[in-house]
Design a protein around this motif. Structure first.
Motif, PDB file in Angstrom:
ATOM      1  N   LEU A  32       0.840  -1.212   0.000  1.00  0.00           N
ATOM      2  CA  LEU A  32       0.000   0.000   0.000  1.00  0.00           C
ATOM      3  C   LEU A  32       0.870   1.256   0.000  1.00  0.00           C
ATOM      4  N   ASP A  33       1.942   1.231   0.777  1.00  0.00           N
ATOM      5  CA  ASP A  33       2.797   2.423   0.846  1.00  0.00           C
ATOM      6  C   ASP A  33       3.444   2.689  -0.515  1.00  0.00           C
ATOM      7  N   ALA A  34       3.885   1.613  -1.178  1.00  0.00           N
ATOM      8  CA  ALA A  34       4.497   1.777  -2.504  1.00  0.00           C
ATOM      9  C   ALA A  34       3.470   2.297  -3.506  1.00  0.00           C
ATOM     10  N   ARG A  35       2.271   1.731  -3.490  1.00  0.00           N
ATOM     11  CA  ARG A  35       1.249   2.181  -4.435  1.00  0.00           C
ATOM     12  C   ARG A  35       0.815   3.614  -4.126  1.00  0.00           C
ATOM     13  N   ALA A  36       0.656   3.924  -2.843  1.00  0.00           N
ATOM     14  CA  ALA A  36       0.204   5.265  -2.454  1.00  0.00           C
ATOM     15  C   ALA A  36       1.230   6.321  -2.871  1.00  0.00           C
ATOM     16  N   GLN A  37       2.503   5.900  -3.019  1.00  0.00           N
ATOM     17  CA  GLN A  37       3.532   6.868  -3.412  1.00  0.00           C
ATOM     18  C   GLN A  37       3.970   6.619  -4.854  1.00  0.00           C
ATOM     19  N   ARG A  38       3.146   5.907  -5.587  1.00  0.00           N
ATOM     20  CA  ARG A  38       3.403   5.618  -7.009  1.00  0.00           C
ATOM     21  C   ARG A  38       4.796   5.074  -7.237  1.00  0.00           C
ATOM     22  N   GLY A  39       5.181   4.200  -6.315  1.00  0.00           N
ATOM     23  CA  GLY A  39       6.520   3.624  -6.416  1.00  0.00           C
ATOM     24  C   GLY A  39       6.488   2.208  -6.932  1.00  0.00           C
ATOM     25  N   ARG A  40       7.665   1.586  -6.911  1.00  0.00           N
ATOM     26  CA  ARG A  40       7.755   0.167  -7.284  1.00  0.00           C
ATOM     27  C   ARG A  40       7.798  -0.660  -6.010  1.00  0.00           C
ATOM     28  N   TRP A  41       7.331  -1.893  -6.114  1.00  0.00           N
ATOM     29  CA  TRP A  41       7.272  -2.800  -4.961  1.00  0.00           C
ATOM     30  C   TRP A  41       7.936  -4.123  -5.337  1.00  0.00           C
ATOM     31  N   LEU A  42       8.896  -4.524  -4.532  1.00  0.00           N
ATOM     32  CA  LEU A  42       9.672  -5.734  -4.818  1.00  0.00           C
ATOM     33  C   LEU A  42       9.413  -6.797  -3.753  1.00  0.00           C
ATOM     34  N   TRP A 159      17.737   7.979  14.882  1.00  0.00           N
ATOM     35  CA  TRP A 159      17.030   7.835  13.610  1.00  0.00           C
ATOM     36  C   TRP A 159      15.568   8.181  13.804  1.00  0.00           C
ATOM     37  N   GLN A 160      14.876   8.264  12.680  1.00  0.00           N
ATOM     38  CA  GLN A 160      13.498   8.746  12.688  1.00  0.00           C
ATOM     39  C   GLN A 160      12.598   7.667  12.088  1.00  0.00           C
ATOM     40  N   ASP A 161      11.518   7.345  12.769  1.00  0.00           N
ATOM     41  CA  ASP A 161      10.550   6.400  12.209  1.00  0.00           C
ATOM     42  C   ASP A 161       9.268   7.172  11.903  1.00  0.00           C
ATOM     43  N   ARG A 162       8.625   6.837  10.788  1.00  0.00           N
ATOM     44  CA  ARG A 162       7.433   7.595  10.382  1.00  0.00           C
ATOM     45  C   ARG A 162       6.298   7.449  11.371  1.00  0.00           C
ATOM     46  N   LEU A 273      -7.071   0.729   8.976  1.00  0.00           N
ATOM     47  CA  LEU A 273      -7.626   1.464   7.839  1.00  0.00           C
ATOM     48  C   LEU A 273      -9.132   1.530   8.025  1.00  0.00           C
ATOM     49  N   PRO A 274      -9.756   2.590   7.579  1.00  0.00           N
ATOM     50  CA  PRO A 274     -11.218   2.634   7.682  1.00  0.00           C
ATOM     51  C   PRO A 274     -11.830   1.534   6.812  1.00  0.00           C
ATOM     52  N   GLU A 275     -13.043   1.080   7.163  1.00  0.00           N
ATOM     53  CA  GLU A 275     -13.741   0.077   6.343  1.00  0.00           C
ATOM     54  C   GLU A 275     -13.829   0.583   4.904  1.00  0.00           C
ATOM     55  N   VAL A 276     -13.514  -0.294   3.964  1.00  0.00           N
ATOM     56  CA  VAL A 276     -13.510   0.086   2.557  1.00  0.00           C
ATOM     57  C   VAL A 276     -14.631  -0.675   1.850  1.00  0.00           C
ATOM     58  N   LYS A 286      -7.534  -0.719  -4.384  1.00  0.00           N
ATOM     59  CA  LYS A 286      -7.482   0.662  -4.872  1.00  0.00           C
ATOM     60  C   LYS A 286      -7.965   1.614  -3.768  1.00  0.00           C
ATOM     61  N   ARG A 287      -9.101   1.259  -3.148  1.00  0.00           N
ATOM     62  CA  ARG A 287      -9.652   2.151  -2.109  1.00  0.00           C
ATOM     63  C   ARG A 287      -8.777   2.152  -0.865  1.00  0.00           C
ATOM     64  N   ALA A 288      -8.223   0.991  -0.552  1.00  0.00           N
ATOM     65  CA  ALA A 288      -7.332   0.921   0.621  1.00  0.00           C
ATOM     66  C   ALA A 288      -6.079   1.769   0.380  1.00  0.00           C
ATOM     67  N   THR A 289      -5.616   1.796  -0.872  1.00  0.00           N
ATOM     68  CA  THR A 289      -4.448   2.635  -1.206  1.00  0.00           C
ATOM     69  C   THR A 289      -4.774   4.106  -0.952  1.00  0.00           C
ATOM     70  N   GLU A 290      -5.989   4.502  -1.336  1.00  0.00           N
ATOM     71  CA  GLU A 290      -6.386   5.906  -1.111  1.00  0.00           C
ATOM     72  C   GLU A 290      -6.442   6.203   0.388  1.00  0.00           C
ATOM     73  N   ALA A 291      -6.992   5.247   1.153  1.00  0.00           N
ATOM     74  CA  ALA A 291      -7.082   5.451   2.603  1.00  0.00           C
ATOM     75  C   ALA A 291      -5.676   5.503   3.216  1.00  0.00           C
ATOM     76  N   TRP A 292      -4.804   4.637   2.737  1.00  0.00           N
ATOM     77  CA  TRP A 292      -3.423   4.617   3.230  1.00  0.00           C
ATOM     78  C   TRP A 292      -2.737   5.968   2.934  1.00  0.00           C
ATOM     79  N   ALA A 293      -2.953   6.452   1.717  1.00  0.00           N
ATOM     80  CA  ALA A 293      -2.321   7.721   1.314  1.00  0.00           C
ATOM     81  C   ALA A 293      -2.771   8.854   2.239  1.00  0.00           C
ATOM     82  N   ARG A 294      -4.066   8.880   2.556  1.00  0.00           N
ATOM     83  CA  ARG A 294      -4.561   9.945   3.442  1.00  0.00           C
ATOM     84  C   ARG A 294      -3.888   9.865   4.803  1.00  0.00           C
ATOM     85  N   ARG A 295      -3.685   8.637   5.280  1.00  0.00           N
ATOM     86  CA  ARG A 295      -3.167   8.468   6.631  1.00  0.00           C
ATOM     87  C   ARG A 295      -1.638   8.640   6.722  1.00  0.00           C
ATOM     88  N   TRP A 296      -0.902   8.075   5.760  1.00  0.00           N
ATOM     89  CA  TRP A 296       0.557   7.989   5.911  1.00  0.00           C
ATOM     90  C   TRP A 296       1.354   8.831   4.938  1.00  0.00           C
TER      91      TRP A 296
END
Ligand code: GLU
Length: 300
Positions: A32-42, A159-162, A273-276, A286-296
């Motif tokens: 979710l974090d990778a998708r929410a930031q339009r990144g790649r996921w390995l 160090w810093q954790d999100r 995450l809020p109920e999707v 897709k909806r969980a990614t949007e919720a993740w993006a709002r939160r993190w």
């Protein structure tokens, strides 16, 4: 949304068994974090600890991820096929005298610690007493260790954790010179994870909070190897009814995948995450990614 063009995230399971409800949370969160930031996921199979690996568990994990539509952007890699890279990193550290061979058995370490007046408490981390720092004293080399500061010049890692915010550890006194290559020839998790995250260009690490206390060791190793430091997010663990970490060791059942959407919903709840609303896996993701993006992501 603030897209991170070069974002690379990963899920790095150890194939000690199939995915269970706890490891799915780590997989989903990193996806979710990778998708929410339009990144790649390995996906990287961490099979350096040969004796703990279960034959076929790697394939089963990959199959489970596929059923859940958590699909990596590149073919997965296996750490057991990357040993030359770990050797290269160790050679580099040894050449610069940052790593050294150690001939101590567990018993030698106990003896040296009690000679220094340390009473060992159960479950307490043993800090290596430094016996082989200045040479093997005629013993054969068993393991390789990384130097982590001295009494006069201790290493402190801040160090810093999100999620957890500012973190810190006195590596010298809390951990000491730690193992990079074990006496049984297996590569230590710390070295393999740092070399691979650097080689694979991983910019963001999202994983369970039980690994947070490894992070200072990994940051120290990243500094010694002069590689980029990823951003860290450590998430709360999924606990079982007894309040213990859900894990294969504690008998967590493998994830039932007859209903992938239900498995994702449960993992989403663990991530708070809020109920999707969704009738199928892709819509839920897709909806969980949007919720993740709002939160993190957006709230940064
Ligand atoms: N392989 C490790 C585990 O399964 C996780 C490594 C990581 O995410 O850094 O516990």
């Amino acid at each position: 949304m603030n897209p991170e063009k070069n974002y690379v995230g990963r899920f790095a399971p150890s194939p000690t068994g199939a995915l269970h409800a706890g490891s799915l949370v780590a997989a989903l969160a990193s996806w979710l974090d990778a998708r929410a930031q339009r990144g790649r996921w390995l996906v990287r199979i961490e099979d350096t600890d040969g004796p703990r690996c279960v034959p076929g568990a790697d394939r089963e994990i990959l199959r489970q991820l596929d059923v859940l539509h958590l699909r990596p952007d590149e073919p997965p890699v296996w750490q057991s096929q990357r040993q030359a890279l770990y050797q290269q990193a160790l050679d580099e550290l040894a050449q610069r005298s940052l790593a050294y061979p150690c001939g101590c058995t567990r018993r030698d370490i106990e003896a040296a610690l009690s000679a220094q007046g340390h009473e060992h408490q159960r479950h307490e981390e043993r800090v290596y007493p430094g016996t082989c720092r200045d040479g093997l004293h005629g013993k054969p080399a068993r393991a390789w260790r990384l130097r982590c500061g001295t009494e006069d010049a201790p290493v402190r890692i801040d160090w810093q954790d999100r999620r957890l915010g500012p973190q810190g550890q006195d590596l010298t006194h809390a951990v000491g010179d730690f193992v990079l290559k074990r006496a049984d020839g297996c590569w230590a998790y710390q070295l393999a994870v740092v070399v691979d995250d650097a080689r694979q260009g991983v910019t963001h690490v999202v994983r369970g909070e039980d690994l947070a206390d490894n992070t200072p060791r990994q940051i120290w190793l990243q500094r010694q190897l002069q590689v980029a430091l990823p951003v860290y997010l450590h998430l709360p663990l999924v606990l079982d009814a007894r309040g213990e970490k859900l894990s294969k060791q504690h008998g967590a059942p493998p994830l039932a995948l007859d209903d992938p959407l239900a498995a994702l919903r449960t993992a989403g709840q663990a991530l708070q995450l809020p109920e999707v609303e969704a009738g199928d896996v892709d819509t839920w993701l897709k909806r969980a990614t949007e919720a993740w993006a709002r939160r993190w992501v957006d709230a940064r």
